[in-house]
Structure formats: C-alpha cells, structure tokens
Design a protein around this motif. Structure first.
Motif, PDB file in Angstrom:
ATOM      1  N   VAL A 142       2.532  -0.390  14.070  1.00 32.24           N
ATOM      2  CA  VAL A 142       1.095  -0.280  14.298  1.00 32.24           C
ATOM      3  C   VAL A 142       0.779  -1.019  15.597  1.00 32.24           C
ATOM      4  O   VAL A 142       1.075  -2.219  15.728  1.00 32.24           O
ATOM      5  N   LEU A 143       0.201  -0.304  16.555  1.00 33.15           N
ATOM      6  CA  LEU A 143      -0.045  -0.900  17.874  1.00 33.15           C
ATOM      7  C   LEU A 143      -1.448  -1.459  17.990  1.00 33.15           C
ATOM      8  O   LEU A 143      -1.685  -2.431  18.705  1.00 33.15           O
ATOM      9  N   THR A 145      -9.038   2.985  11.603  1.00 31.72           N
ATOM     10  CA  THR A 145      -8.070   3.844  12.281  1.00 31.72           C
ATOM     11  C   THR A 145      -6.917   2.997  12.790  1.00 31.72           C
ATOM     12  O   THR A 145      -7.141   1.991  13.472  1.00 31.72           O
ATOM     13  N   GLU A 146      -5.710   3.399  12.450  1.00 26.31           N
ATOM     14  CA  GLU A 146      -4.518   2.714  12.953  1.00 26.31           C
ATOM     15  C   GLU A 146      -3.877   3.583  14.025  1.00 26.31           C
ATOM     16  O   GLU A 146      -3.788   4.809  13.864  1.00 26.31           O
ATOM     17  N   TYR A 147      -3.434   2.957  15.093  1.00 26.29           N
ATOM     18  CA  TYR A 147      -2.740   3.679  16.167  1.00 26.29           C
ATOM     19  C   TYR A 147      -1.261   3.305  16.057  1.00 26.29           C
ATOM     20  O   TYR A 147      -0.914   2.115  16.152  1.00 26.29           O
ATOM     21  N   VAL A 148      -0.435   4.300  15.806  1.00 22.72           N
ATOM     22  CA  VAL A 148       0.949   4.041  15.408  1.00 22.72           C
ATOM     23  C   VAL A 148       1.925   4.624  16.429  1.00 22.72           C
ATOM     24  O   VAL A 148       1.729   5.753  16.918  1.00 22.72           O
ATOM     25  N   ALA A 149       2.969   3.850  16.730  1.00 21.70           N
ATOM     26  CA  ALA A 149       4.002   4.330  17.661  1.00 21.70           C
ATOM     27  C   ALA A 149       4.866   5.377  16.982  1.00 21.70           C
ATOM     28  O   ALA A 149       5.230   5.237  15.815  1.00 21.70           O
ATOM     29  N   THR A 150       5.181   6.426  17.738  1.00 24.51           N
ATOM     30  CA  THR A 150       6.077   7.454  17.186  1.00 24.51           C
ATOM     31  C   THR A 150       7.435   7.433  17.884  1.00 24.51           C
ATOM     32  O   THR A 150       8.313   8.227  17.570  1.00 24.51           O
ATOM     33  N   LEU A 163      -2.725  12.734  32.955  1.00 27.03           N
ATOM     34  CA  LEU A 163      -1.677  12.128  32.118  1.00 27.03           C
ATOM     35  C   LEU A 163      -0.535  13.092  31.801  1.00 27.03           C
ATOM     36  O   LEU A 163       0.408  12.726  31.100  1.00 27.03           O
ATOM     37  N   GLU A 164      -0.664  14.304  32.336  1.00 20.86           N
ATOM     38  CA  GLU A 164       0.336  15.331  32.023  1.00 20.86           C
ATOM     39  C   GLU A 164       1.758  14.893  32.410  1.00 20.86           C
ATOM     40  O   GLU A 164       2.712  15.142  31.690  1.00 20.86           O
ATOM     41  N   ASP A 165       1.866  14.206  33.584  1.00 18.84           N
ATOM     42  CA  ASP A 165       3.207  13.826  34.059  1.00 18.84           C
ATOM     43  C   ASP A 165       3.860  12.833  33.089  1.00 18.84           C
ATOM     44  O   ASP A 165       5.048  12.910  32.810  1.00 18.84           O
ATOM     45  N   LYS A 166       3.053  11.941  32.531  1.00 17.38           N
ATOM     46  CA  LYS A 166       3.608  10.955  31.583  1.00 17.38           C
ATOM     47  C   LYS A 166       4.058  11.653  30.295  1.00 17.38           C
ATOM     48  O   LYS A 166       5.109  11.351  29.745  1.00 17.38           O
ATOM     49  N   LEU A 167       3.254  12.577  29.861  1.00 20.05           N
ATOM     50  CA  LEU A 167       3.624  13.331  28.653  1.00 20.05           C
ATOM     51  C   LEU A 167       4.929  14.090  28.899  1.00 20.05           C
ATOM     52  O   LEU A 167       5.795  14.144  28.021  1.00 20.05           O
ATOM     53  N   ALA A 168       5.047  14.615  30.106  1.00 19.20           N
ATOM     54  CA  ALA A 168       6.260  15.359  30.457  1.00 19.20           C
ATOM     55  C   ALA A 168       7.496  14.462  30.428  1.00 19.20           C
ATOM     56  O   ALA A 168       8.599  14.904  30.131  1.00 19.20           O
ATOM     57  N   GLN A 169       7.277  13.153  30.713  1.00 20.80           N
ATOM     58  CA  GLN A 169       8.404  12.214  30.694  1.00 20.80           C
ATOM     59  C   GLN A 169       8.668  11.657  29.287  1.00 20.80           C
ATOM     60  O   GLN A 169       9.478  10.744  29.117  1.00 20.80           O
ATOM     61  N   GLY A 170       7.923  12.144  28.314  1.00 16.58           N
ATOM     62  CA  GLY A 170       8.182  11.739  26.942  1.00 16.58           C
ATOM     63  C   GLY A 170       7.387  10.531  26.485  1.00 16.58           C
ATOM     64  O   GLY A 170       7.691   9.933  25.451  1.00 16.58           O
ATOM     65  N   TRP A 171       6.385  10.161  27.277  1.00 21.26           N
ATOM     66  CA  TRP A 171       5.556   9.030  26.854  1.00 21.26           C
ATOM     67  C   TRP A 171       4.747   9.408  25.624  1.00 21.26           C
ATOM     68  O   TRP A 171       4.388  10.569  25.452  1.00 21.26           O
ATOM     69  N   GLN A 172       4.451   8.405  24.848  1.00 20.25           N
ATOM     70  CA  GLN A 172       3.451   8.603  23.787  1.00 20.25           C
ATOM     71  C   GLN A 172       2.141   8.043  24.302  1.00 20.25           C
ATOM     72  O   GLN A 172       2.079   6.886  24.746  1.00 20.25           O
ATOM     73  N   LEU A 173       1.119   8.865  24.278  1.00 20.05           N
ATOM     74  CA  LEU A 173      -0.184   8.416  24.791  1.00 20.05           C
ATOM     75  C   LEU A 173      -1.212   8.404  23.671  1.00 20.05           C
ATOM     76  O   LEU A 173      -1.257   9.311  22.833  1.00 20.05           O
ATOM     77  N   LEU A 174      -2.006   7.367  23.712  1.00 20.86           N
ATOM     78  CA  LEU A 174      -3.072   7.222  22.713  1.00 20.86           C
ATOM     79  C   LEU A 174      -4.353   6.850  23.430  1.00 20.86           C
ATOM     80  O   LEU A 174      -4.316   6.240  24.494  1.00 20.86           O
ATOM     81  N   GLN A 175      -5.464   7.213  22.845  1.00 22.34           N
ATOM     82  CA  GLN A 175      -6.734   6.739  23.411  1.00 22.34           C
ATOM     83  C   GLN A 175      -7.490   5.949  22.358  1.00 22.34           C
ATOM     84  O   GLN A 175      -7.871   6.479  21.297  1.00 22.34           O
ATOM     85  N   LEU A 176      -7.703   4.692  22.670  1.00 19.16           N
ATOM     86  CA  LEU A 176      -8.421   3.803  21.761  1.00 19.16           C
ATOM     87  C   LEU A 176      -9.912   3.876  22.074  1.00 19.16           C
ATOM     88  O   LEU A 176     -10.284   4.154  23.223  1.00 19.16           O
ATOM     89  N   ARG A 194      -4.322   7.489  10.520  1.00 16.66           N
ATOM     90  CA  ARG A 194      -3.329   7.044  11.488  1.00 16.66           C
ATOM     91  C   ARG A 194      -3.355   8.013  12.647  1.00 16.66           C
ATOM     92  O   ARG A 194      -3.279   9.227  12.458  1.00 16.66           O
ATOM     93  N   VAL A 195      -3.469   7.470  13.839  1.00 16.64           N
ATOM     94  CA  VAL A 195      -3.508   8.314  15.035  1.00 16.64           C
ATOM     95  C   VAL A 195      -2.206   8.100  15.794  1.00 16.64           C
ATOM     96  O   VAL A 195      -1.772   6.962  16.011  1.00 16.64           O
ATOM     97  N   THR A 196      -1.582   9.205  16.163  1.00 17.01           N
ATOM     98  CA  THR A 196      -0.290   9.091  16.847  1.00 17.01           C
ATOM     99  C   THR A 196      -0.263   9.853  18.174  1.00 17.01           C
ATOM    100  O   THR A 196       0.759   9.859  18.852  1.00 17.01           O
TER     101      THR A 196
END
Lengths: 225, 460
Positions: free
Chosen positions: B414-415, B427-432, B377-390, B366-368
């Motif tokens: 599971v996204l 591999t599952e990509y999961v929302a946190t 993508l730093e600004d999005k992470l700073a805003q609390g986004w969850q980022l994944l790379q498929l 599971r990838v989170t």
C-alpha cells in the motif's frame, strides 16, 4: 535445525498521524515452536501493532507473516479467520470476555466455532477452567470475577482450541502484583509443561526474564535480537 | 449453522432491549399497516356501494358559490315537510312558466293512473320558501300560471328535507340515504331527486334560474366525487404507507446501529476468535430474520386483537389476511435497508478498529492504475511504470502517502491512502510491480513506480 512456527518477512505497517509513522518497519522475526517470546519496547514503539499483524487482526502494508508455513498474504479475510480459529489464541490486556456469558461459556466459545459437540466442548471448557484453577467459578459471569480470575478465563479461552501460538497483549498490564505473579506462573507452566508457544507484548520485566527470545522494539524496528 | 444460532441467542442476551425495541417497532408498524389497509379496503367497498346508491338516488347536484349562499338556514314549510318523497310513479316534463321573475322552465310530473301516493293535487305548486323568496312568489296558496295545461298536471318537483350544513351554516338539501361522507363534505351541495323521464336540460335550466350563479352537476358527479374521495384516500394512504415504512426503516437502522456500537467489543472478540466475515454477515441476517419474524407475528396478533376489541365496541373491522404478504415484503425491505449499514461496518471492521473505536470505512477500494490516459505520461507507461493519481485539491494532497522518491516498493504494497466522505470512504493505492518510487508530483497527484529492471534507465 530449529523448528520455526511463525515468522515475519519484511513486515511494514504505517499510519498517518499528520505525518507518516511506521509502526512496524521492515520487521523480520522468527518464533520457535514451544518458545516463550516477549516483545518489549517503549510506548508507541509498535509492539501491539506487530502483535496484531502476527495475529492476522490487521493487514500489513507490505511484507508477510507465515504461520506453520502458511502465508497470511495469500489468504482472504474468511480464510484468515479460519486460521485464527484453528491456530491462534489471544489474551488481551482488558481480558475481553463476553460479559453476558459465564466463564464456562466464554471458554467454550472458540470450540463452538470449530463445531465441537456441545458435551465435548463443555468437558473441555471445564477441564481448562480446572487447569487455570477456576473450576468452581465456571457459572460466574465475568463481572462476578476478579481481574486475575477474568484473565485466567481469558487464558483458558485462548487454550481451548489447542492453538499453535498464543498471542498476548500486555496480559498482566491490568493486574495487581500478586495476581500478576500468578498469571506469570501460569504462562510459565503452560510453556514449560505443555510446550505452548507464546508471543507476548509486555512492559513487565517479570515476564521478560522467562523469555526464550526477547524482541526489543523501537520506532517500529526490532533492535534486538 | 448451530453455532450461528447460538451466537444469535447470545447477541439477543447481550442487547435484548435494543432488539425488543426493534421487534416492538416492527409489530406496531405491521399492526398499523394491517388495520389501516383492511379499514381502507372496507371503506372502499362501502364507498363503492354508496356510489351506486348515490347514482340511483340523485340526479342533480347544485353547488353554490359562496356569494350565493343564504345567510341563514331556511325552515321548510309545513306542507313541504309533511310530504313524503315522491316515487317514480309519475311521468314528467319540463314546462315554460311565466312568473314575475320572467319565464322559467319548471319541472313537472304527472302522476300516472296507477299512482296512489300522496302527491299534491293537480294544479298545486309546491315551492320552497327560498325559491318563493327568490322569485317573489307567495310561499303558499295557488300560483297563477299562464298555461292552462298546468291546472291539471303540474307539480314543482323538488324533493328532500332541508338542514343547515354543520360546516358553513349554509342550507343543504339532503336526500335520504345520501352518503354521509358526501353530505358532510366541504361542498355546499343541493341534491334533487327527479323523475327519471324528465330531461336533465330542463332541470338545469330551471335551477339556473333559481340560483343564477350555481353550478349544476348531473348524477355522474356523485360517482365522480365518491371516486375522487376514494382515490384521494388511497393516494393519501400510499404516502402514509411510505411514511410508516420509512419510519420503520429509520427506527430499525438506529436500533441496529446502536446494537452494533454496543457490541463492538464483543464483535472484536468474536473476530479474534475466528468468526469469519461471511459468518458475521450471516449472524446479522439471522438476527434480522428473528427480529422481523417476531415483529410480524406480534404485529399480526396485535392487529387481530385490536380488531376484536373494536368489534366488541361496535366498530366493524375485519383484518384481511391477504395483506400479510405485502406487509412481510415491506418489513423485509425495511430490514434489508436498515441492516445493510451496520452489517457492512461489522463486516469491514478489523479487530483493532472495533476494539479501539477507530473509524470504520463504509466503502473501501483499491486503486492500481490511472483512470484516464495522459499523453505526457505515455512514455512512462510504455517503459512499464505503474502510474497512479492521488487526489489533490489546490496543490495539497487529500490523503497520505507513505513513500518518497527513491523508496523501494514491493508488489502488493500500500503506497498511499485517501479518506473521503468524512472517513466513511477509503481508497488505497497499491503497487502492482516491484520497483522504486520514480515520480511524485504533489501539485498534480501523480505517483510513478519505476519497475526494477528499468531502475538504471532514466525515463525519456
């Protein structure tokens, strides 16, 4: 207030078959204790997937199932197995009896899982086989039984641990008309006399007419009630 | 545990042919291992003994290159043949001897006073016909030697009986008691037994004259050769042993995979009735233990039985019980390796995967979160986004995404998923977080979940 034994909360399950298919899409249902619930719908509408999720046989992508207040989502695979062992019974379309075990051994199998002493398990097994009218066939292997008899053994097996809910997937789908009627009568009897809760997936209108709750599914969604 | 043992019994009832094959395969491997290892052990002991004997018996070896070999076997002369092996009752030395071939150093022995054996009379020279031919000397009669000293003491010291090599037809000189393994090896070797006080150097010089291109070894060569042969055998055995147990592992893997495939429906029933994954794992381990234990017992019995039969037929072979422990270890390892894949498959599989023959991944994860940091993508992470790379190859997603931009997402959902290795890995990509899909770039595979509280705040 109605006694809800099982419910789903925004249950989702999707598959990818080239494109994303939501087999179960945001399903919210409630199952009352002692009720007969029938899920119907066209092929591919997600009935069996929903039943698998209710039984903890598969994991949803999102959402949850609650059985007597216990959330499936919070459970590990081992804990989920324990829950199935103690609170759920399954009846499948193709009976799924273990071919090298006798009818009695098949019925005793769930009792072994909860460490019932052998003698007590045997007594209970025989009692259940008698209940489904197969006491004299207890030593027969599944291949020596007719389809209807095999399904009766499967029902006896499902009842063995006195489950809170029995989940049945097309239980009459592989039976002739006469046998189907016998099985339907047995389900009715168990439901009415022993207040056994059933959730059944079926195409069979003869089962639908006895339903306390008819759940109609289409494209993964519950369209009725 | 009792219920699991019952299940083991039931599994054996269901697939007894497959398990019997696994037991038989184990038994044969164990028996072969025990017999071979014990035999090698005995061979080693015999070799060691022979090495010692060879060391005592032989002082010199002459290995002839192919071009120097005689075309036909040579028969020994009568007087030569009749003469027994000289004992070490004679003093000896090397002497320079003038012959028509030039000056040769010959080996000489001088019987001491106590000697009463049948050595030639003083002044007699025994010479092999081959030597005589090579040297242009007469093969019988008295040899004229320049040194008067030789008239009283000299004997040419070459001892042994001659025969043709079974391999090449070339001449071999054998000392009695020479280890058969050396004598019949591919080496074309002459051995000479010398009096122990003759110098090796003298012998080498002499023989070098007789066989100009010969390679002369001293007595240690016997030991080296024997050791080498022994080491080669053992090295070969290491390879063979690896082969044995690789074969066993592959055989067991096939058997257990077959048993697994054969019992998928049964396993699905057991799982639906509440058999927990941990219990399923234990079931596989117990099945393996029963199979391995039976195989070990049967294999040991077979090895001892074979040994008895061989002994009745005159082949000395005693099975060494000390090899049981290494055999058990190797069998255990083979079982661990073989059972890992089917047990893992059974453990991971859902009831539906087992029941409806769906692909069961061997590995799943599971990838989170992102694995690497991306400045953009730093600004999005700073805003609390969850980022994944498929995973994306040439702009095409190697997997499936269940959401599109704007869809609501719940924590734990599971996204997307991405199968790889032909479906064996998953591999599952999961929302946190709870939120909505705020970004999906198929070209790069970036998927971004915007948290609920920021839903109305556009990313900067």
């Amino acid at each position: 207030m109605k006694d809800v034994i099982m419910e789903t909360v925004q249950l989702n399950k999707a598959f990818s078959l080239g494109e994303t298919i939501y087999a179960v899409n945001n399903v919210n249902i409630k199952i009352e204790r002692g009720s007969m619930n029938v899920i119907i719908g066209p092929s591919g509408s997600g009935k069996s997937t929903l039943l698998s999720l209710l039984g903890g046989l598969d994991r949803p992508m999102s959402g949850d199932v609650l059985l007597e207040g216990q959330s499936y989502r919070a459970l590990s695979e081992d804990q989920l197995a324990l829950l199935r062992r103690r609170k759920l019974g399954f009846v499948f379309q193709f009976f799924n009896l273990i071919p090298h075990l006798t009818a009695l051994e098949n019925v005793m199998l769930p009792l072994q899982f909860i460490n019932t002493p052998h003698k007590a398990a045997k007594r209970r097994g025989l009692e259940l086989l008698e209940r489904v009218g197969l006491a004299k066939r207890s030593r027969h292997l599944p291949l020596q039984l007719s389809g209807g008899e095999q399904q009766r053994v499967a029902i006896a097996r499902a009842l063995a641990n006195r489950p809170a809910v029995i989940l049945a997937d097309e239980p009459t789908g592989n039976l002739d008309t006469k046998t189907r009627d016998e099985i339907v009568a047995l389900f009715q009897e168990l439901n009415q006399q022993e207040k056994q809760t059933f959730v059944m997936v079926t195409h069979d209108p003869s089962l639908s007419k006895f339903a306390d709750q008819l759940i109609v599914m289409q494209d993964g969604c519950v369209v009725s009630p | 545990m009792r219920k699991l043992l019952r299940l083991v019994r039931q599994s054996w009832r269901a697939a007894w042919k497959i398990y019997a094959a696994a037991v038989l395969l184990t038994a044969l491997t164990v028996a072969a291992y025990l017999i071979y290892q014990s035999n090698m052990d005995q061979l080693g002991a015999r070799f060691s003994q022979q090495v010692k004997e060879a060391d005592l018996l032989a002082d010199l070896y002459v290995e002839l290159p192919l071009g120097q070999l005689l075309a036909e076997p040579v028969q020994p002369t009568g007087s030569w043949k009749a003469r027994p092996t000289p004992q070490l009752a004679a003093a000896g030395r090397s002497l320079p001897v003038n012959t028509p071939y030039g000056q040769l150093t010959l080996l000489a022995i001088q019987p001491d006073a106590a000697y009463a054996g049948p050595l030639p009379e003083p002044g007699t020279v025994l010479i092999n016909q081959v030597f005589a031919t090579n040297l242009g000397l007469p093969s019988s009669g008295k040899l004229l030697l320049s040194s008067a000293e030789l008239e009283s003491e000299v004997t040419l010291v070459i001892d042994g009986s001659f025969q043709a090599s079974a391999h090449s037809g070339h001449l071999l000189a054998l000392v009695d008691g020479l280890p058969l393994s050396l004598a019949t090896s591919a080496y074309n070797i002459f051995l000479y037994e010398l009096a122990d006080d003759l110098t090796l150097k003298a012998a080498r010089t002499t023989l070098a004259h007789f066989y100009p291109a010969a390679f002369v070894f001293d007595g240690q060569f016997a030991q080296l050769l024997a050791q080498q042969t022994l080491e080669d055998s053992y090295q070969g055995f290491a390879g063979l042993e690896l082969l044995f147990f690789t074969f066993l592992t592959l055989g067991l893997l096939t058997a257990f995979l077959l048993a697994f495939l054969d019992s998928k429906r049964e396993l699905s029933v057991l799982k639906s009735l509440g058999l927990a994954p941990r219990e399923l794992g234990t079931l596989f381990v117990l099945n393996s233990l029963v199979s391995a234990g039976s195989g070990l017992l049967l294999g040991t019995g077979l090895a001892f039985l074979s040994s008895s039969i061989m002994q009745m037929r005159g082949v000395l072979l005693s099975i060494k019980p000390q090899y049981l422990l290494p055999a058990s270890g190797r069998v255990g390892l083979a079982y661990c390796l073989a059972v890992a894949i089917p047990a893992n498959l059974a453990w991971r599989a859902t009831v539906n995967q087992l029941l409806y023959d769906q692909t069961i991944p061997l590995i799943s994860r599971r990838v989170t979160a992102l694995r690497k940091r991306y400045v953009t993508l730093e600004d999005k992470l700073a805003q609390g986004w969850q980022l994944l790379q498929l995973p994306v190859i040439d702009g095409v997603l190697e997997g499936f995404i269940f959401k599109k931009v704007g869809d609501q997402v719940k924590k734990g959902e599971v996204l997307a998923f991405a199968p790889s290795w032909w479906g064996l890995a998953y591999t599952e990509y999961v929302a946190t977080i709870d939120g909505e899909v705020g970004m999906w770039q198929e070209s790069s595979g970036f998927l971004g979940i915007k948290p609920l509280e920021n839903r109305n705040t556009p990313p900067q």
